[in-house]
Design a protein around this motif. Structure first.
Motif, short mmCIF file in Angstrom:
data_model
loop_
_atom_site.label_atom_id
_atom_site.label_comp_id
_atom_site.label_asym_id
_atom_site.label_seq_id
_atom_site.Cartn_x
_atom_site.Cartn_y
_atom_site.Cartn_z
N PRO A 1 -4.30 7.64 -6.48
CA PRO A 1 -5.20 6.86 -5.62
C PRO A 1 -6.27 6.13 -6.43
CG PRO A 1 -4.93 9.07 -4.74
CD PRO A 1 -4.23 9.04 -6.07
N ALA B 1 -13.62 -2.72 3.05
CA ALA B 1 -14.15 -1.60 3.83
C ALA B 1 -15.40 -1.01 3.18
CB ALA B 1 -13.08 -0.53 4.00
N LEU B 2 -15.41 -0.95 1.86
CA LEU B 2 -16.58 -0.40 1.16
C LEU B 2 -17.83 -1.23 1.45
CD1 LEU B 2 -15.05 0.47 -2.33
CD2 LEU B 2 -15.95 2.09 -0.64
N ARG C 1 0.79 4.05 -2.94
CA ARG C 1 0.57 5.48 -2.67
C ARG C 1 1.68 6.33 -3.26
NH1 ARG C 1 -1.47 4.02 2.25
NH2 ARG C 1 0.58 3.97 3.23
N GLU D 1 -11.90 -2.81 7.10
CA GLU D 1 -11.02 -3.43 6.11
C GLU D 1 -10.37 -4.73 6.62
OE1 GLU D 1 -6.75 -1.27 6.26
OE2 GLU D 1 -8.24 -0.34 4.95
N ASP E 1 -8.31 -4.49 0.64
CA ASP E 1 -8.73 -3.96 1.95
C ASP E 1 -9.77 -2.87 1.79
OD1 ASP E 1 -7.06 -5.60 3.41
OD2 ASP E 1 -5.40 -4.19 3.37
N HIS E 2 -9.53 -2.00 0.81
CA HIS E 2 -10.47 -0.91 0.57
C HIS E 2 -11.82 -1.48 0.12
CE1 HIS E 2 -11.91 3.07 -0.20
NE2 HIS E 2 -12.08 2.83 -1.49
N CYS E 3 -11.78 -2.49 -0.74
CA CYS E 3 -13.02 -3.11 -1.20
C CYS E 3 -13.77 -3.73 -0.03
CB CYS E 3 -12.74 -4.15 -2.28
SG CYS E 3 -12.25 -3.42 -3.85
N SER F 1 0.83 -1.21 0.00
CA SER F 1 0.00 0.00 0.00
C SER F 1 0.87 1.26 0.00
CB SER F 1 -0.94 0.00 1.21
OG SER F 1 -1.74 -1.16 1.19
N SER G 1 -7.57 -1.73 -4.02
CA SER G 1 -7.05 -2.49 -2.89
C SER G 1 -8.12 -3.43 -2.34
CB SER G 1 -6.55 -1.50 -1.83
OG SER G 1 -7.00 -1.86 -0.55
#
Ligand code: ATP
Ligand code: MG
Length: 171
Positions: free
Chosen positions: A32, A43-44, A27, A49, A39-41, A23, A37
């Protein structure tokens, strides 16, 4: 400073165990919006996450987003551990479906570096067996990336190497 050449339109898989610096690398070198990611998916979908129960849905979302971007010929970076061959296969298929060059960037950090980072990291800590399995998978299953379909494979083996790298896009 050494450079890492990637086609301006490519599907880039970051590969590395938890804490390898995927990550952070993403970055530093990409927009972005270019980075998807896992993890981001997660979290969505669950607001968390680290919620491993959402992994299946998270990867469905990840694939869906990647497909939409590749359809528009947008450079796409996948930030997930990607240490197992089966985890990569569906992404390789996706890249091939869109005639998109596949690039693998393996962050293969020494165990000492990973251990030191684990001690100071506050956002996440996996149990030893999880990390051990990821390290084993990385070692076992990332030797033949060229044969899996990646046109370019970069393997970075130290934190210094990672810090000195520059990503250059070829048009
Ligand atoms: P995960 O799979 O758990 O998401 P990751 O591969 O994305 O892990 P990062 O979150 O990028 O790993 O980094 C883990 C820790 O290591 C962070 O605390 C970060 O600050 C540190 N780190 C990452 N890359 C570097 C680097 N090049 N130099 C120094 N520290 C780094
Ligand atoms: Mg990460």
């Amino acid at each position: 400073q050494s450079s890492l050449q990637v086609p301006a339109f490519s599907l880039i898989l970051l590969i590395g165990v938890s804490g390898a610096g995927k990550s952070t690398f993403a970055r530093r070198h990409f927009l972005p919006t270019e980075v998807i990611s896992s993890d981001h998916c997660r979290a969505l979908i669950t607001d968390n996450e680290n919620d491993q129960s959402a992994t299946g849905d998270a990867f469905e979302l990840l694939h869906w987003l990647a497909a939409k971007r590749l359809q528009r010929r947008r450079l796409t970076v996948i930030d997930a551990t990607n240490v197992q061959a089966d985890a990569r296969q569906s992404l390789i298929d996706l890249g091939q479906q869109f005639n998109c060059p596949l690039v693998a960037i393996v962050l293969d950090m020494p165990e000492q570096v990973l251990n030191d980072r684990r001690k100071t990291r506050t956002d996440r800590s996996f149990a030893d067996p999880v990390l051990h399995r990821q390290r084993r998978d990385l070692w076992l299953w990332t030797r033949y990336l060229e044969y899996e379909g990646f046109s370019t494979v970069y393997r970075l083996k130290s934190a210094d190497e990672v810090d000195q790298i520059q990503v250059v896009r070829q048009s």
